[in-house]
Each structure stands twice: as C-alpha cells, then as structure tokens.
Motif scaffolding. Sequence first.
Motif, PDB file in Angstrom:
ATOM      1  N   LYS A 244     -45.443 -14.273 -51.993  1.00 46.85           N
ATOM      2  CA  LYS A 244     -46.662 -14.136 -51.545  1.00 46.85           C
ATOM      3  C   LYS A 244     -47.052 -13.116 -51.241  1.00 46.85           C
ATOM      4  O   LYS A 244     -48.853 -13.547 -50.879  1.00 46.85           O
ATOM      5  CB  LYS A 244     -45.285 -14.517 -50.401  1.00 46.85           C
ATOM      6  CG  LYS A 244     -46.392 -14.702 -49.028  1.00 46.85           C
ATOM      7  CD  LYS A 244     -45.677 -14.534 -47.779  1.00 46.85           C
ATOM      8  CE  LYS A 244     -46.343 -14.263 -46.361  1.00 46.85           C
ATOM      9  NZ  LYS A 244     -45.811 -15.178 -45.277  1.00 46.85           N
ATOM     10  N   ALA A 245     -46.786 -11.680 -51.785  1.00 45.93           N
ATOM     11  CA  ALA A 245     -47.243 -11.076 -51.127  1.00 45.93           C
ATOM     12  C   ALA A 245     -48.427 -10.367 -52.475  1.00 45.93           C
ATOM     13  O   ALA A 245     -49.720  -9.886 -51.390  1.00 45.93           O
ATOM     14  CB  ALA A 245     -46.461  -9.247 -51.558  1.00 45.93           C
ATOM     15  N   GLN A 246     -48.707 -11.191 -53.294  1.00 49.43           N
ATOM     16  CA  GLN A 246     -49.628 -11.136 -54.523  1.00 49.43           C
ATOM     17  C   GLN A 246     -50.508 -11.930 -54.573  1.00 49.43           C
ATOM     18  O   GLN A 246     -51.787 -11.589 -54.465  1.00 49.43           O
ATOM     19  CB  GLN A 246     -48.860 -11.419 -56.100  1.00 49.43           C
ATOM     20  CG  GLN A 246     -48.098  -9.750 -55.932  1.00 49.43           C
ATOM     21  CD  GLN A 246     -48.104  -8.846 -55.899  1.00 49.43           C
ATOM     22  OE1 GLN A 246     -49.237  -8.132 -56.115  1.00 49.43           O
ATOM     23  NE2 GLN A 246     -47.215  -7.881 -55.025  1.00 49.43           N
ATOM     24  N   LEU A 247     -49.865 -13.246 -53.750  1.00 45.46           N
ATOM     25  CA  LEU A 247     -51.374 -14.133 -53.422  1.00 45.46           C
ATOM     26  C   LEU A 247     -51.870 -13.495 -52.386  1.00 45.46           C
ATOM     27  O   LEU A 247     -53.437 -14.265 -52.741  1.00 45.46           O
ATOM     28  CB  LEU A 247     -50.424 -15.551 -52.927  1.00 45.46           C
ATOM     29  CG  LEU A 247     -49.913 -15.749 -53.815  1.00 45.46           C
ATOM     30  CD1 LEU A 247     -48.642 -17.938 -53.250  1.00 45.46           C
ATOM     31  CD2 LEU A 247     -50.820 -17.072 -55.163  1.00 45.46           C
ATOM     32  N   ILE A 252     -55.075 -15.692 -56.771  1.00 44.55           N
ATOM     33  CA  ILE A 252     -55.118 -16.311 -58.284  1.00 44.55           C
ATOM     34  C   ILE A 252     -54.908 -17.442 -58.724  1.00 44.55           C
ATOM     35  O   ILE A 252     -55.279 -17.894 -57.406  1.00 44.55           O
ATOM     36  CB  ILE A 252     -53.314 -15.318 -58.455  1.00 44.55           C
ATOM     37  CG1 ILE A 252     -53.383 -14.155 -57.757  1.00 44.55           C
ATOM     38  CG2 ILE A 252     -52.582 -16.542 -58.826  1.00 44.55           C
ATOM     39  CD1 ILE A 252     -51.426 -13.450 -57.912  1.00 44.55           C
ATOM     40  N   LYS A 253     -55.247 -17.300 -59.512  1.00 42.28           N
ATOM     41  CA  LYS A 253     -55.821 -19.044 -60.176  1.00 42.28           C
ATOM     42  C   LYS A 253     -54.976 -19.566 -60.012  1.00 42.28           C
ATOM     43  O   LYS A 253     -54.870 -21.209 -60.483  1.00 42.28           O
ATOM     44  CB  LYS A 253     -57.071 -19.116 -61.000  1.00 42.28           C
ATOM     45  CG  LYS A 253     -57.588 -20.084 -61.482  1.00 42.28           C
ATOM     46  CD  LYS A 253     -59.161 -19.934 -62.091  1.00 42.28           C
ATOM     47  CE  LYS A 253     -59.938 -20.977 -61.348  1.00 42.28           C
ATOM     48  NZ  LYS A 253     -61.331 -20.649 -62.461  1.00 42.28           N
ATOM     49  N   LEU A 254     -54.038 -19.236 -60.934  1.00 42.96           N
ATOM     50  CA  LEU A 254     -52.867 -19.944 -62.016  1.00 42.96           C
ATOM     51  C   LEU A 254     -51.274 -19.161 -61.709  1.00 42.96           C
ATOM     52  O   LEU A 254     -51.274 -18.303 -61.936  1.00 42.96           O
ATOM     53  CB  LEU A 254     -52.810 -19.524 -63.731  1.00 42.96           C
ATOM     54  CG  LEU A 254     -54.423 -20.500 -64.274  1.00 42.96           C
ATOM     55  CD1 LEU A 254     -53.996 -20.734 -65.200  1.00 42.96           C
ATOM     56  CD2 LEU A 254     -53.990 -22.199 -63.504  1.00 42.96           C
ATOM     57  N   LEU A 255     -50.143 -19.988 -62.196  1.00 48.98           N
ATOM     58  CA  LEU A 255     -48.726 -19.314 -61.602  1.00 48.98           C
ATOM     59  C   LEU A 255     -48.234 -19.959 -62.956  1.00 48.98           C
ATOM     60  O   LEU A 255     -47.884 -21.128 -62.767  1.00 48.98           O
ATOM     61  CB  LEU A 255     -47.952 -19.677 -60.516  1.00 48.98           C
ATOM     62  CG  LEU A 255     -46.717 -19.314 -60.707  1.00 48.98           C
ATOM     63  CD1 LEU A 255     -46.517 -17.870 -61.026  1.00 48.98           C
ATOM     64  CD2 LEU A 255     -45.946 -19.072 -59.135  1.00 48.98           C
ATOM     65  N   GLN A 276     -40.514 -23.739 -52.080  1.00 47.83           N
ATOM     66  CA  GLN A 276     -40.880 -21.988 -51.597  1.00 47.83           C
ATOM     67  C   GLN A 276     -42.561 -22.156 -52.512  1.00 47.83           C
ATOM     68  O   GLN A 276     -43.550 -22.060 -51.992  1.00 47.83           O
ATOM     69  CB  GLN A 276     -40.172 -20.747 -51.025  1.00 47.83           C
ATOM     70  CG  GLN A 276     -39.447 -21.565 -50.130  1.00 47.83           C
ATOM     71  CD  GLN A 276     -38.570 -19.828 -49.974  1.00 47.83           C
ATOM     72  OE1 GLN A 276     -37.894 -20.122 -50.926  1.00 47.83           O
ATOM     73  NE2 GLN A 276     -37.386 -19.912 -49.007  1.00 47.83           N
ATOM     74  N   ILE A 277     -42.033 -21.912 -53.621  1.00 46.01           N
ATOM     75  CA  ILE A 277     -43.106 -21.191 -54.635  1.00 46.01           C
ATOM     76  C   ILE A 277     -43.992 -22.848 -54.790  1.00 46.01           C
ATOM     77  O   ILE A 277     -45.345 -22.777 -54.652  1.00 46.01           O
ATOM     78  CB  ILE A 277     -42.815 -21.389 -55.881  1.00 46.01           C
ATOM     79  CG1 ILE A 277     -41.888 -19.985 -56.077  1.00 46.01           C
ATOM     80  CG2 ILE A 277     -43.577 -21.627 -56.607  1.00 46.01           C
ATOM     81  CD1 ILE A 277     -40.669 -19.974 -57.389  1.00 46.01           C
ATOM     82  N   TYR A 278     -43.916 -23.710 -54.216  1.00 44.22           N
ATOM     83  CA  TYR A 278     -45.127 -24.955 -54.503  1.00 44.22           C
ATOM     84  C   TYR A 278     -45.446 -25.251 -53.646  1.00 44.22           C
ATOM     85  O   TYR A 278     -47.660 -24.836 -53.380  1.00 44.22           O
ATOM     86  CB  TYR A 278     -43.988 -25.690 -54.668  1.00 44.22           C
ATOM     87  CG  TYR A 278     -45.324 -27.888 -54.419  1.00 44.22           C
ATOM     88  CD1 TYR A 278     -45.160 -28.217 -56.194  1.00 44.22           C
ATOM     89  CD2 TYR A 278     -45.586 -28.220 -53.609  1.00 44.22           C
ATOM     90  CE1 TYR A 278     -46.041 -29.318 -56.195  1.00 44.22           C
ATOM     91  CE2 TYR A 278     -46.336 -28.978 -53.460  1.00 44.22           C
ATOM     92  CZ  TYR A 278     -47.143 -29.413 -54.940  1.00 44.22           C
ATOM     93  OH  TYR A 278     -47.659 -30.898 -54.899  1.00 44.22           O
ATOM     94  N   GLN A 279     -45.181 -24.611 -51.978  1.00 42.22           N
ATOM     95  CA  GLN A 279     -45.980 -24.768 -50.944  1.00 42.22           C
ATOM     96  C   GLN A 279     -47.186 -23.884 -50.853  1.00 42.22           C
ATOM     97  O   GLN A 279     -47.415 -24.231 -50.623  1.00 42.22           O
ATOM     98  CB  GLN A 279     -44.958 -24.446 -49.567  1.00 42.22           C
ATOM     99  CG  GLN A 279     -43.958 -26.042 -49.411  1.00 42.22           C
ATOM    100  CD  GLN A 279     -43.414 -26.105 -48.384  1.00 42.22           C
ATOM    101  OE1 GLN A 279     -42.329 -24.508 -48.150  1.00 42.22           O
ATOM    102  NE2 GLN A 279     -42.662 -26.671 -48.112  1.00 42.22           N
ATOM    103  N   HIS A 284     -52.655 -21.744 -51.529  1.00 42.23           N
ATOM    104  CA  HIS A 284     -53.492 -20.347 -51.843  1.00 42.23           C
ATOM    105  C   HIS A 284     -54.590 -20.783 -53.260  1.00 42.23           C
ATOM    106  O   HIS A 284     -54.971 -20.476 -53.964  1.00 42.23           O
ATOM    107  CB  HIS A 284     -52.798 -19.586 -51.937  1.00 42.23           C
ATOM    108  CG  HIS A 284     -52.113 -18.524 -51.319  1.00 42.23           C
ATOM    109  ND1 HIS A 284     -51.075 -18.924 -50.666  1.00 42.23           N
ATOM    110  CD2 HIS A 284     -52.933 -17.750 -50.585  1.00 42.23           C
ATOM    111  CE1 HIS A 284     -51.081 -18.211 -49.885  1.00 42.23           C
ATOM    112  NE2 HIS A 284     -52.084 -16.643 -49.460  1.00 42.23           N
ATOM    113  N   ASN A 285     -54.314 -22.237 -52.986  1.00 41.56           N
ATOM    114  CA  ASN A 285     -55.264 -23.314 -54.176  1.00 41.56           C
ATOM    115  C   ASN A 285     -54.739 -22.809 -55.375  1.00 41.56           C
ATOM    116  O   ASN A 285     -55.855 -22.502 -56.331  1.00 41.56           O
ATOM    117  CB  ASN A 285     -56.975 -22.827 -53.593  1.00 41.56           C
ATOM    118  CG  ASN A 285     -57.422 -24.142 -54.338  1.00 41.56           C
ATOM    119  OD1 ASN A 285     -57.220 -25.113 -55.206  1.00 41.56           O
ATOM    120  ND2 ASN A 285     -58.944 -23.746 -54.491  1.00 41.56           N
TER     121      ASN A 285
END
Length: 488
Positions: A244-247, A252-255, A276-279, A284-285
């Motif tokens: 969340k902090a890095q977003l 960021i475009k891809l994880l 949580q990661i998915y949401q 953040h697109n």
Amino acid sequence: MHPLDIQFDDTSKAKYLQLAQSIRAAIIKGNLAPGTKLSSARVMAQTYQLNRHTIMNALQLLVAEGWLVSFQRSGYCVTESLPIESSVNSRGTPKLVAKPYQFSQQLKTPQTMELNQYRFNFAGGLPDLACFPHKEFKRAMSQIFNYLDVTKLHYGDISGVAELKLQIEHYLHKARNLKPADLLICNGSQEALFLIAKAFVGKGDFVACETLGYPPARKAFAACGAQLIDIKQDDEGLCVDDLKAQLECYPIKLLYLTPLHQYPTTVTLSPTRRLQIYQLCYSHNVMIIEDDYDHEFHYRCQPLQPMAADDPAGIVIYLSTFSKIMFSAARIGYICAAPEVIAQLTVWKQLMNHKNDVVMQLAVAQWMKEGGFERHLKRMTKLYKQRYEDMDSCLTALQAKGYPIEYIKPDGGMAMWVNFNRPVEHLKKALAQLGVYVQTEPEFYFKDGVRSLKPDKQSYIRLGFAGQSSEKMQQGLAVIIKTLYLSK
C-alpha cells in the motif's frame, strides 16, 4: 593477370568452387585490384591444369556474385565498383577494424547449468526425468503422426493448437477451478513473462515484485525498461501494508506474484492477504501477474485456487508451465487472461516466433486426452511427497545433532527454504567444486531496482528435493553440512 597460388586440396568441395574462392579472396585482399583484367579461360585452364568448363563455371559464379564483370570478346575484369582501395593498406592487408556494437543495452552472458557435472543437484524446480513415461509419451506422438492433419504444420494457430488449448482448459477447470475465457500457449513460462513485459512495460514504468523473487522474471521486466520496486515480505508472504505504501509513492503498473509457493521461500499466501492485495491493485489500476509454476505439488492439503479463479475485474494475468510436470525441453507454458489481454499478447507472440512446436502440442494434447498426463501427475505427486517428508526428516535429524538449522515446513512445492545460520555468499562456488549444485539467498535479490531491500546477513539455501533420490539428497546434505560447519 599473374597466376595465383591456388592449392586444390579440399576433396569435399568442387574445384570450380575452390578456384572461385581463391579469386574472391585475392580481390578482397587487394591482390587483384578493381579493373584488373583476368587471363583468358584457355590460359587459366592450362595454368591450373583444369577443364575449361571448370574455369568458366568459376568465372560465371563470380560474375553472378558481382566480383567480376564480363565483356564480350575481351574477357573478365574485376569490377570497378568494389571499395577495395580504401580498405587495404600498401601491403594489401585489410585496414578495417571492428567498431563497438551499438546494442540497445549490454546484457550479461547467460549462465547455464550443466546437470551432468554435479553428483548432487538441489535445483529447486527440477523434476525427476528418469520417472517420466517416455514410452507412453512416444506412443502419443506416434499416434499424432499416424493421423496428422498436415494443414496444422502451416502458419497459423499463433495462440496454440485448439486440441491442446481445449485439454488445458478442461484440466484447469477440474484441478484449479479456473475457467479461462481464453489462453495463449507459449514456449515455456519465460517467454510468457517476456510477452507480458513487452505488452505492458514501457521505458521507466514501475513493476513491483516480492523482495526475494524469481531472477529471470525480474530480468525480463528490466530488459523491457521497467524500474523494479521491492515489496517487503515476511513469514506469511507479501506484506500488504508495504505494498500500500509503495502504491502511494510510485505509479506501479504491474505486480509480479508467486502466491501458492512463493519463489524462493515456498510460503503460501493466505486467502486474506490475497484479497487485500487484489483490492489494492484494483483501486490503483495495477495488473497482477500470478506465476503458478508448480501448482500440482501440494501435500498437506488441497492447494488454494489461483487468484485468477476469482477475478471479476479481469486484472490477473495467470501463467503456468508444464516444465515441472514433464520436462523443460517440452517448452510448453500458457497464459490465461482477459480476452483483450490475450489478443495483445498474441500479436507480440506473432512478432517474436509466430507459433510453438505444433507436433509437441498435439502430442501433449493426445497424452492428456488419453489420461496419461493425470496418471503421471499422480505418480510424481506421490513420489515428491515422499521425498518432501524424507528431507524434512533429514533436516530435523540435523537439528537434533545440534546444527543451527531453521526452516518452516512448506505446504507443498519442490523445494525447502532453509536457514543454515552461516554466511552463504561464497557457498555456491565452493559446493560446485565438490559436485553439489545449490541456490543460495544472494541469487534471489535484484540489486538494480529503484527500491532494493537486500539484507546484510544472508544465510538461506533453497534446497530442491524433487529431482534426485532421497539417498542422494542425504549424501549431498552431508557435503553441505561439512562445508558450512566443519571446514576451516
């Protein structure tokens, strides 16, 4: 023209070709200058003791190649248009020197692992090839040739032959509760990663990865211009708060994730963190690349279904491979994603290599249709589970002997992530000299990212247990223990 010193000593090559080669070399070296008139075919035949037709064949070949020009009734001359004078010095030797190549970027020479040089191999994703049903698969391949539709050997089927795509779709629905809208067959998961990078990553785009990760994936993203952001991880996988902090700091475009068996730590990401990661990624697109490289091998319980199985927004790009089930040389991987994504990846696929090995695809489809694939998978899961238990027992016994070994027994996979509490920076090279292949913690960090979280202390080894017998595993571990704890 003065006679050239020509030795016709290559018995594997026709004499007219040897003569043409010698004249061509003389022109390049400057021994025959532009405009030089050659002796007549009759004189050359006498000089070199060759048939006149042999001479004519050589001269006509050089005319066709542009080294000579032919003038009616006056013979053959070295062409005037060759830039020979500017490329040789007074001694007739070339002056041209190699210039620096203008690569878009300078990549390092790849390091390949020669398996036959190791007595003990702890590679983390290495299947036991001796257990593959070669004769059964050969029958499937023979059947394909007996009833081969030759039209499939033409261009086309960029995304993979329909027969294999259908079998994979059935398998994914049955084994992973995944119902792909469409899929793309690739030459292994590495091509899949590179296709995704080419389709989504522009120069300077940010890609987030787990701190410890799969090196070839990071290299593919970086080669396509990505700036990599390390995300912290703990004993339960990717840290959601840090993501969340890095977003919030970077667009960021891809994880990139390996949620079932995190590479290399083998941790299984919990359902709560997955959601949580998915949401977060949806808000953040951010597209999620889910690399499910060894889903089949899960021992303690049923494996969690992929994140892609519950993807209402279509933001998960799911990829997997048959390399761990079959063998890496089969070069079969696949991508499942939204139709719009698959369409773009297919265009990139066509630009790269157009299509995969059709015969191999059809043979695998036939093997799956006949049930051989699932029978082999059940046998290997049983075998790997036994080796998984044997490694656990061996490590537990070493702990009982007082060695400072720490590890968390994973739910599945083909390797264990073991803390030996000794520095391992130079261990790989030392063990290689003793015939032991291992992967050590330093290999799994990427030092060139925008945010690289590499700790000072590095003491973990990824120990693969699938690719060798339990006896060899124990013998190899003994060498590792001796090198780490008993050697001066």
